[in-house]
Design an enzyme around this catalytic site. Structure first.
Site, PDB file in Angstrom:
ATOM      1  N   GLY A  52      20.365  93.891  45.782  1.00 31.16           N
ATOM      2  CA  GLY A  52      19.481  93.297  46.773  1.00 31.16           C
ATOM      3  C   GLY A  52      19.300  91.843  46.398  1.00 31.16           C
ATOM      4  N   GLU A  53      18.087  91.428  46.230  1.00 30.68           N
ATOM      5  CA  GLU A  53      17.816  90.047  45.824  1.00 30.68           C
ATOM      6  C   GLU A  53      16.864  90.107  44.629  1.00 30.68           C
ATOM      7  OE1 GLU A  53      18.974  86.976  46.313  1.00 30.68           O
ATOM      8  OE2 GLU A  53      17.448  86.615  44.788  1.00 30.68           O
ATOM      9  N   SER A  54      17.400  89.717  43.471  1.00 32.84           N
ATOM     10  CA  SER A  54      16.621  89.898  42.241  1.00 32.84           C
ATOM     11  C   SER A  54      15.317  89.118  42.244  1.00 32.84           C
ATOM     12  CB  SER A  54      17.471  89.495  41.031  1.00 32.84           C
ATOM     13  OG  SER A  54      17.919  88.159  41.156  1.00 32.84           O
TER      14      SER A  54
ATOM     15  N   CYS B  45      24.096  95.052  40.338  1.00 30.05           N
ATOM     16  CA  CYS B  45      23.992  93.707  40.904  1.00 30.05           C
ATOM     17  C   CYS B  45      22.608  93.099  40.651  1.00 30.05           C
ATOM     18  CB  CYS B  45      24.383  93.760  42.379  1.00 30.05           C
ATOM     19  SG  CYS B  45      24.961  92.190  43.008  1.00 30.05           S
TER      20      CYS B  45
ATOM     21  N   ARG C 298      23.266  84.455  37.877  1.00 29.30           N
ATOM     22  CA  ARG C 298      23.161  84.857  39.284  1.00 29.30           C
ATOM     23  C   ARG C 298      24.209  84.155  40.131  1.00 29.30           C
ATOM     24  NH1 ARG C 298      18.714  82.855  42.067  1.00 29.30           N
ATOM     25  NH2 ARG C 298      18.784  84.317  43.786  1.00 29.30           N
TER      26      ARG C 298
ATOM     27  N   ILE D  85      29.181  91.502  45.853  1.00 32.14           N
ATOM     28  CA  ILE D  85      28.463  90.828  46.943  1.00 32.14           C
ATOM     29  C   ILE D  85      27.479  89.832  46.318  1.00 32.14           C
ATOM     30  CG2 ILE D  85      26.986  91.142  48.970  1.00 32.14           C
ATOM     31  CD1 ILE D  85      27.896  94.189  48.855  1.00 32.14           C
ATOM     32  N   ARG D  86      27.787  88.559  46.420  1.00 37.38           N
ATOM     33  CA  ARG D  86      26.965  87.533  45.765  1.00 37.38           C
ATOM     34  C   ARG D  86      26.569  87.989  44.355  1.00 37.38           C
ATOM     35  NH1 ARG D  86      22.318  86.762  47.684  1.00 37.38           N
ATOM     36  NH2 ARG D  86      22.273  88.637  48.926  1.00 37.38           N
TER      37      ARG D  86
ATOM     38  N   HIS E 170      28.994  97.276  43.145  1.00 37.00           N
ATOM     39  CA  HIS E 170      28.205  98.282  43.876  1.00 37.00           C
ATOM     40  C   HIS E 170      28.958  99.599  44.064  1.00 37.00           C
ATOM     41  CE1 HIS E 170      24.963  95.625  45.409  1.00 37.00           C
ATOM     42  NE2 HIS E 170      25.894  94.682  45.334  1.00 37.00           N
TER      43      HIS E 170
ATOM     44  N   GLU F 184      27.804 102.386  44.625  1.00 31.63           N
ATOM     45  CA  GLU F 184      27.099 103.234  45.601  1.00 31.63           C
ATOM     46  C   GLU F 184      27.616 103.047  47.028  1.00 31.63           C
ATOM     47  OE1 GLU F 184      25.927 100.580  44.162  1.00 31.63           O
ATOM     48  OE2 GLU F 184      24.783  99.370  45.588  1.00 31.63           O
TER      49      GLU F 184
HETATM   50  N1  GLN Z   1      22.562  87.437  44.548  1.00 28.75           N
HETATM   51  C1  GLN Z   1      21.635  88.520  44.390  1.00 28.75           C
HETATM   52  C2  GLN Z   1      20.534  88.197  43.394  1.00 28.75           C
HETATM   53  O1  GLN Z   1      20.466  87.141  42.900  1.00 28.75           O
HETATM   54  C3  GLN Z   1      22.315  89.789  43.975  1.00 28.75           C
HETATM   55  C4  GLN Z   1      23.195  90.299  45.075  1.00 28.75           C
HETATM   56  C5  GLN Z   1      23.289  91.781  45.150  1.00 28.75           C
HETATM   57  O2  GLN Z   1      22.482  92.516  44.555  1.00 28.75           O
HETATM   58  N2  GLN Z   1      24.207  92.246  45.947  1.00 28.75           N
HETATM   59  O3  GLN Z   1      19.737  89.036  43.101  1.00 28.75           O
END
Ligand code: GLN
Length: 199
Positions: free
Chosen positions: A51-53, A83, A112, A141-142, A178, A180
């Protein structure tokens, strides 16, 4: 579907919670979404999703979850982070937003969004000897990379260019990618084995 196996949680503050619940349920675990300390107290293992940390960090402090999570990690609860979840488990984070904190536990430095804009999402196959055949189809993914691994952590997977994308330390495991979302269940099985071994 909740199974009758180990009782595990997926940290459900933000991110791809549902995908992890589905994998864990399909492996027979009694898997539930966790938002509050009382819910955390009822599980024997935890997945921290992607997600987004920076958001997971803020919400975990807002919900009073950060300290209970640190305590359970220190007690040896099995935790698997994907991630953003890997970022949350890292002792040190590079390129976080201002004031971003992690929970820590893994003796690693994680960067990150390490693949930059051009390459921010990609897929590749990675041979991971500990998991046997076939190699792992990994979706990034990012994604973060593990920039350095301290004495207590071990490398589980690296890309061909040497960049480290999966690590373990005792009951903690983190992957930049990922599993999952690709039907890859070996990481979740490895996590559940640890939960069963501790019960
Ligand atoms: N870029 C996201 C972060 O900094 C991580 C991306 C992800 O969990 N798919 O948390």
């Amino acid at each position: 579907m909740a199974g009758s196996g180990p009782r595990v949680g997926v940290l459900a503050l933000q991110g791809d919670v549902r995908e992890h619940l589905a994998v864990l349920g399909s492996l027979g675990a009694d898997a539930r979404a966790i938002r509050r300390p009382a819910e955390l107290a009822e599980v024997d293992g935890l997945v921290i999703p992607g997600g987004e940390s920076s958001v997971i960090d803020k919400l975990s402090r807002l919900f009073g979850m950060a300290e209970p999570l640190r305590e359970r990690i220190a007690e040896g609860m099995p935790v698997y982070g994907t991630c953003a979840g890997l970022i949350m488990l890292a002792d040190a984070v590079v390129d976080g937003i201002a004031g971003q904190q992690s929970l820590g536990g893994l003796d690693v430095v994680v960067r990150r969004n390490a693949f930059g804009n051009q390459n921010d999402s990609f897929e590749t196959d990675i041979a991971i000897p500990e998991l046997g055949e076939p190699s792992v189809h990994a979706v990034f993914i990012r994604a973060p990379v593990v920039e350095s691994v301290g004495e207590r952590a071990t490398v589980l997977a690296a890309l061909d260019d040497g960049r480290i994308v999966a690590v373990e330390q005792g009951n903690l495991m983190g992957t930049s990618f990922h599993p999952e979302v690709t039907g890859e269940h070996r990481f979740h099985e490895r996590f559940l084995d640890r939960v069963r071994a501790r019960r």
